[in-house]
Design an enzyme around this catalytic site. Sequence first.
Site, PDB file in Angstrom:
ATOM      1  N   ASP A   9       9.430  -2.606   7.224  1.00  0.00           N
ATOM      2  CA  ASP A   9       8.778  -3.889   7.206  1.00  0.00           C
ATOM      3  C   ASP A   9       9.740  -4.922   7.662  1.00  0.00           C
ATOM      4  O   ASP A   9      10.784  -4.604   8.108  1.00  0.00           O
ATOM      5  CB  ASP A   9       8.491  -4.120   5.837  1.00  0.00           C
ATOM      6  CG  ASP A   9       7.767  -5.339   5.442  1.00  0.00           C
ATOM      7  OD1 ASP A   9       6.700  -5.618   6.191  1.00  0.00           O
ATOM      8  OD2 ASP A   9       8.194  -6.240   4.634  1.00  0.00           O
ATOM      9  N   ASP A  55       8.688  -9.081   7.036  1.00  0.00           N
ATOM     10  CA  ASP A  55       9.070 -10.084   6.239  1.00  0.00           C
ATOM     11  C   ASP A  55       9.813  -9.820   4.857  1.00  0.00           C
ATOM     12  O   ASP A  55       9.087  -8.831   4.076  1.00  0.00           O
ATOM     13  CB  ASP A  55       7.550 -10.948   5.924  1.00  0.00           C
ATOM     14  CG  ASP A  55       6.946 -11.604   7.067  1.00  0.00           C
ATOM     15  OD1 ASP A  55       7.835 -12.153   7.872  1.00  0.00           O
ATOM     16  OD2 ASP A  55       5.754 -11.571   7.372  1.00  0.00           O
ATOM     17  N   GLU A  57      -1.442 -10.179  -4.696  1.00  0.00           N
ATOM     18  CA  GLU A  57      -0.421  -9.362  -4.134  1.00  0.00           C
ATOM     19  C   GLU A  57       0.443  -8.950  -5.015  1.00  0.00           C
ATOM     20  O   GLU A  57       0.764  -7.692  -5.202  1.00  0.00           O
ATOM     21  CB  GLU A  57      -0.105  -9.894  -2.945  1.00  0.00           C
ATOM     22  CG  GLU A  57       0.986  -8.961  -2.182  1.00  0.00           C
ATOM     23  CD  GLU A  57       1.819  -9.767  -1.132  1.00  0.00           C
ATOM     24  OE1 GLU A  57       2.641  -9.269  -0.621  1.00  0.00           O
ATOM     25  OE2 GLU A  57       1.373 -10.718  -0.580  1.00  0.00           O
ATOM     26  N   SER A  87       4.857  -4.774  10.758  1.00  0.00           N
ATOM     27  CA  SER A  87       4.701  -5.842  10.074  1.00  0.00           C
ATOM     28  C   SER A  87       3.077  -6.241  10.002  1.00  0.00           C
ATOM     29  O   SER A  87       2.380  -6.067  10.789  1.00  0.00           O
ATOM     30  CB  SER A  87       5.324  -7.060  10.861  1.00  0.00           C
ATOM     31  OG  SER A  87       4.884  -8.334  10.050  1.00  0.00           O
ATOM     32  N   ALA A  88       2.463  -6.757   8.697  1.00  0.00           N
ATOM     33  CA  ALA A  88       1.357  -7.122   8.706  1.00  0.00           C
ATOM     34  C   ALA A  88       1.411  -8.687   9.193  1.00  0.00           C
ATOM     35  O   ALA A  88       0.221  -9.453   8.942  1.00  0.00           O
ATOM     36  CB  ALA A  88       0.781  -7.234   7.091  1.00  0.00           C
ATOM     37  N   LYS A  97      -0.704  -0.120   8.011  1.00  0.00           N
ATOM     38  CA  LYS A  97       0.499   0.073   9.016  1.00  0.00           C
ATOM     39  C   LYS A  97       1.175   1.363   8.890  1.00  0.00           C
ATOM     40  O   LYS A  97       1.707   1.619   7.742  1.00  0.00           O
ATOM     41  CB  LYS A  97       1.571  -1.121   8.771  1.00  0.00           C
ATOM     42  CG  LYS A  97       1.924  -1.421   7.329  1.00  0.00           C
ATOM     43  CD  LYS A  97       2.900  -2.658   7.406  1.00  0.00           C
ATOM     44  CE  LYS A  97       3.587  -2.711   6.138  1.00  0.00           C
ATOM     45  NZ  LYS A  97       4.416  -4.039   6.109  1.00  0.00           N
ATOM     46  N   ASP A 144       9.640  -3.891   1.277  1.00  0.00           N
ATOM     47  CA  ASP A 144       9.896  -4.861   0.017  1.00  0.00           C
ATOM     48  C   ASP A 144       8.604  -4.861  -0.929  1.00  0.00           C
ATOM     49  O   ASP A 144       8.575  -5.323  -1.987  1.00  0.00           O
ATOM     50  CB  ASP A 144      10.213  -6.394   0.413  1.00  0.00           C
ATOM     51  CG  ASP A 144       9.089  -7.196   0.973  1.00  0.00           C
ATOM     52  OD1 ASP A 144       8.628  -8.111   0.296  1.00  0.00           O
ATOM     53  OD2 ASP A 144       8.527  -6.512   1.930  1.00  0.00           O
TER      54      ASP A 144
END
Length: 277
Positions: free
Chosen positions: A23, A25, A68, A140-141, A191, A210
Site C-alpha cells: 500500500d 498512504d 473506515e 493505492s486507493a 486492489k 496499514d
Amino acid sequence: DEYSTKLRRLVAGGARNLAVISDFDRTITRCFVGEKRCSSCYNVADGALSPEMVRYKKQIFDYYFPIEKDPNKTMEEKKPYMLEWYKKSNDSLVDGGFRREWLERAVRAAQEAGTLAFRPGFAELLSTLQTHNLPVLIFSAGIANVIAEIFQQLLPSVPLANTTQVVGNEMKFDSDGVLRGWGPLIHMYNKNQSVVPESQQRQNVLLLGDGLGDVTMADGAATEPACILKVGFLNEHEDELLLQYEAQFDVVILGDQGMEEVQKIIDAVLLGAQVKI
C-alpha cells in the site's frame, strides 16, 4: 509459529521467487510527521483546491474516516460507505477544476507544510529491491498521478525502475490540462494482482499494508502465491485494533515506525539466511 514458517519459505525461495506488494498512504509514507497527520494522496491534491471545496472535502472526511477505522464494523459493512467516499472525492476534484500543472505545486506545498514524508528506511529499502530486480507493486486507493509526483520530488535519488509499478486512481486530463474524469476506480477492497502482468507475479509475496483491507492485495494472481508474508503497520488506535491486526497480519509493527523490520526480511531473503525479527 506461522510467521517464522513463512519467513523460512521466503528465504528458501530466494529473491528470484519474491515480489513485494505494498500500500502507499501511511504504509510507505508515515502516518504522522511530528505532531501533524501525514497527508494522503487525496489530501495533497485537495491543497490546490478553492477554500470552499477544501471545506467540503473536510466535511466528507470527517464523516467517512471514522467509519473506515470503526473496529465494530466489518469490511463488508464499511464497503458501501467507502465507495461513496471515493466517488465524492473524485467528483469534487473534477468539479473544482483541477489542472495537471497543479500536481507539482500541491506536492511541494504539502512537503513545505511538513505533512508529507516517507517512512524512515524506505529509500534504502526501495533501492535494495530495485538493485536486485525484485518486482515491487505499489497499490493505492489514492491518486497514481500524485504518487508519481511525490516520488519525483521526495525521492529523486531513487527513480522508479521498470520493476516497480504504481497502480492507483488515474486522473484523466483533456488537451488543455483540465481534469475531466478518472480511470477505473481502485479502492481498498478491489486492489489486487488481477491488474498485474503475469510476468511480474511471483510464487512468494511480501505484503505491506496499514489497513485490514490491504490483506487481500495479493489476491487475483494468475497462479495463487505459494506463500504470502503479511506485514501490518498499526499506526494508531492500538488498544482497539491490535487483536484484529494480529489475526490478519503475520507481524504487526506498532507506533508508526520505519522500514527496518521489512529491510531485515529482504536482507534475509537476499542473503539466504534467516534473521530474527
